[in-house]
Scaffold this motif. Structure first.
Motif, PDB file in Angstrom:
ATOM      1  N   UNK A  86      63.743  58.599  40.982  1.00 35.64           N
ATOM      2  CA  UNK A  86      62.910  57.720  39.893  1.00 35.64           C
ATOM      3  C   UNK A  86      62.238  56.809  40.796  1.00 35.64           C
ATOM      4  N   UNK A  87      63.096  56.081  41.692  1.00 40.83           N
ATOM      5  CA  UNK A  87      62.606  55.065  42.478  1.00 40.83           C
ATOM      6  C   UNK A  87      61.679  55.453  43.308  1.00 40.83           C
ATOM      7  N   UNK A  88      61.516  56.845  43.937  1.00 39.13           N
ATOM      8  CA  UNK A  88      60.964  57.488  44.587  1.00 39.13           C
ATOM      9  C   UNK A  88      59.461  57.350  43.931  1.00 39.13           C
ATOM     10  N   UNK A  89      59.617  58.167  42.491  1.00 42.00           N
ATOM     11  CA  UNK A  89      58.464  58.086  41.913  1.00 42.00           C
ATOM     12  C   UNK A  89      57.646  56.756  41.611  1.00 42.00           C
ATOM     13  N   UNK A  90      58.676  55.730  41.234  1.00 39.87           N
ATOM     14  CA  UNK A  90      57.834  54.561  40.997  1.00 39.87           C
ATOM     15  C   UNK A  90      57.176  53.743  42.166  1.00 39.87           C
ATOM     16  N   UNK A 415      59.403  54.658  49.412  1.00 42.41           N
ATOM     17  CA  UNK A 415      60.866  54.559  49.443  1.00 42.41           C
ATOM     18  C   UNK A 415      61.387  55.015  50.657  1.00 42.41           C
ATOM     19  N   UNK A 416      60.654  56.041  51.248  1.00 42.72           N
ATOM     20  CA  UNK A 416      61.161  56.536  52.498  1.00 42.72           C
ATOM     21  C   UNK A 416      62.861  57.148  52.506  1.00 42.72           C
ATOM     22  N   UNK A 417      62.936  57.740  51.337  1.00 47.30           N
ATOM     23  CA  UNK A 417      64.372  58.189  51.207  1.00 47.30           C
ATOM     24  C   UNK A 417      64.565  59.322  51.897  1.00 47.30           C
ATOM     25  N   UNK A 418      65.788  59.544  52.253  1.00 50.94           N
ATOM     26  CA  UNK A 418      66.182  60.820  52.934  1.00 50.94           C
ATOM     27  C   UNK A 418      66.518  61.880  52.002  1.00 50.94           C
ATOM     28  N   UNK A 419      66.020  63.020  52.060  1.00 51.55           N
ATOM     29  CA  UNK A 419      66.568  64.119  51.400  1.00 51.55           C
ATOM     30  C   UNK A 419      65.647  64.883  50.395  1.00 51.55           C
ATOM     31  N   UNK A 420      64.228  64.373  50.221  1.00 51.71           N
ATOM     32  CA  UNK A 420      63.552  64.971  49.115  1.00 51.71           C
ATOM     33  C   UNK A 420      62.777  66.170  49.766  1.00 51.71           C
TER      34      UNK A 420
END
Length: 597
Positions: A86-90, A415-420
């Protein structure tokens, strides 16, 4: 049996044309799960392997369909697990609605099992709209408003529904005091335009510009034709923020590619030398990659007035929808007679693609990761969708992948999060089941999230008219991006205890699930491997053993960055000699003349 609150929720989602809900079950949403069963699984309950993956799948679906993505999880731990997606979406401005369970109302405040105070937990990520539904009559307005707000604000919203309420009989809101009705599902699409005098001011700046640069982001996606017209009139070059990589094809000779740390040399040169800057639908945050302050007269077009004029000192800020704003601007523009600047840009772009090809062909041990994407670019279908993950593989996606035709691509931009990468690809297949989808994954992200979601791909592949979902793993047994950041930013050698990851066969795991699985450990195998995967009639996985010491050197690397890497080698980096050789061979390609041999 009378309609329950859970039944109404599922029915209302169907009325909103929601085709699937990405979710994982739990007793906090049992009443809703049972309703899916009574509704003959319409919309489809898509079972991820983890709630975080369900959220990523909803984000990927929303990014690549333009429609709202819906995810669902149980109370407590399930709701917590949704947060990263959800933070990725935000942060990337994506419309997603989260539906989460809560402990029974009678138990609230009693430190009951899995009772988490969800409202403060979700207050930031779902700041645009967050509501707990406590009576049946509240639900239609709450659900409709969550969906409309997500679409209008391009943001995640959340609905909290206690477990006991889900199983109660549904009663609609009445024409009564303190009850709130709702309207039939549907969302208007208003077109916002800036005033004519502001458009005229912007046109005057562009008409007087001698070296015009355009930066496009994801907000320009529906305005690609108009951006090209502006560029043709002004003689501009066009750089792309990473989330706007698929806005324009890379076979246009004046498109300079990505900008920023993962960007290209011609994009760097475009911003370094321009005297006028037009930003369209981009919130690119790294001002050091834009022109020097005071160098360029700047204009920005963005739909969100709260985000405009804060990345560069812009002279004119046009708050409006990109396509309509550019259409209104175009009649005011004059054709620039001098095309010297455009010729320079095109020369720089052509030279860059020659450099990129030479770099991809540099020998490595065992495979040069740049060549993985280079070979893909030679044969990728024009209608393919590419999802990328966060890591060193993102460099090669950003610089080496040539967008063309109707290709789409995306990644976790802000967000540049790992895993999506893999769950995004799953969301993409539900959005476009008739198009091939390719996920570019580092092995760190693959071990974090991707392996489990291969099971989800195997489960749902029969639903897709085109079954091709290809996962390409950059297999180097290293958390490579962080390794390079340690070297380039801190002058620290690679710390193997934190950076090395277990060596496994991704191909063997995929093969056990029925994938077309291909292991690659020599560069000559790459082209045939891509051909085999792209011609398969089922999901495929490429397990490519890559050299972790091929440096993701930006073409505008600073002296301080190179000094830091040198310091890391002196301090005893475990792969110092090989790293130095690969770095020298790669960087040398920028200075060689002519096309690669």
């Amino acid at each position: 049996m009378s309609e329950t609150v859970g039944d109404f929720l599922v029915r209302r989602l169907r009325e909103w044309d929601v085709g699937q809900v990405f979710a994982y079950p739990g007793d906090g949403i049992n009443g809703i799960v049972a309703a899916f069963g009574r509704a003959d699984n319409t919309p489809r309950f898509v079972q991820a392997r983890h709630e975080e993956m369900a959220a990523f799948e909803a984000v990927g679906y929303a990014k690549l369909s333009g429609q709202v993505g819906v995810c669902m999880a149980t109370s407590g731990p399930g709701a917590i697990h949704l947060l990263n997606g959800l933070y990725d979406a935000k942060l990337d401005h994506v419309p997603v609605v989260a539906i989460v369970g809560q402990t029974a109302r009678s138990a609230m405040g009693g430190s009951y099992q899995q009772e988490v105070d969800l409202q403060p937990l979700y207050k930031d990520v779902a700041a645009e709209y967050l509501v707990e539904v406590n009576v049946a009559e509240q639900l239609p307005n709450a659900l409709d408003r969550a969906i409309r707000t997500a679409l209008a604000r391009r943001a995640p919203t959340a609905l909290i529904i206690p477990a006991d309420l889900q199983e109660e009989p549904y009663t609609p809101p009445q024409h009564a005091f303190k009850q709130v009705p709702s309207s039939p599902p549907g969302f208007p699409h208003p077109v916002l335009l800036p005033p004519e005098d502001e458009l005229s001011h912007a046109a005057d700046i562009l008409n007087h510009g001698e070296k015009v640069a355009i930066l496009v982001g994801q907000g320009a996606r529906n305005a690609a034709a108009e951006v090209r017209e502006v560029a043709d009139l002004t003689g501009a070059g066009i750089a792309k923020a990473l989330l706007g990589k698929d806005v324009l094809p890379d076979d246009l000779p004046y498109v300079t590619g990505s900008i920023g740390l993962l960007g290209t040399r011609p994009s760097y040169e475009l911003m370094r030398d321009c005297d006028t800057l037009l930003i369209v639908g981009s919130n690119f945050p790294y001002s050091q990659f834009l022109p020097e302050f005071g160098q360029a007269r700047a204009i920005q077009i963005d739909l969100d007035g709260s985000m405009i004029g804060m990345r560069y000192p812009t002279e004119v800020n046009l708050v409006g929808e990109a396509k309509a704003t550019l259409r209104a601007l175009l009649p005011m523009l004059q054709r620039a007679p001098d095309r010297t600047w455009r010729d320079t840009v095109e020369h720089n772009v052509a030279s860059w693609w020659e450099t990129v090809e030479r770099e991809a062909m540099v020998d490595a041990k065992p495979v040069n990761p740049m060549r993985v994407v280079h070979e893909l670019s030679q044969r990728i279908p024009d209608n393919a969708i590419v999802t990328a993950d966060s890591g060193s593989s993102t460099n090669w996606y950003a610089r080496n992948l040539k967008i063309r035709g109707t290709m789409r691509s995306t990644l976790s931009g802000t967000l540049a999060t790992m895993g999506p990468g893999v769950p995004y690809a799953i969301g993409a297949k539900f959005a476009h089941p008739d198009r091939p989808v390719i996920a570019l994954e580092g092995d760190g992200a693959m071990q974090m999230n991707g392996l489990a979601e291969l099971i989800t791909i195997a489960r749902y592949q029969h639903l897709w008219a085109d079954p091709r979902l290809i996962v390409c793993v950059f297999h180097n047994n290293d958390l490579n991006q962080v390794t390079w950041e340690l070297r380039a930013m801190g002058g620290a050698p690679k710390f193997e205890e934190s950076q090395n990851i277990p060596d496994i066969s991704y191909a063997d795991f995929a093969r056990s699930l029925g994938f077309e699985a291909i292991a690659v450990d020599t560069p000559g195998q790459l082209g045939p491997a891509w051909d085999r995967a792209l011609s398969a009639n089922k999901p495929a996985l490429l397990d490519v053993r890559c050299d972790p010491e091929v440096p993701p050197i930006p073409p505008h690397a600073t002296f301080e960055q190179m000094k830091s890497v040198a310091e890391a080698l002196v301090k005893g980096d475990p792969n110092a000699m090989h790293l130095a050789v690969q770095g020298a061979k790669t960087k040398l390609q920028e200075f060689l003349p002519g096309k690669p041999k």
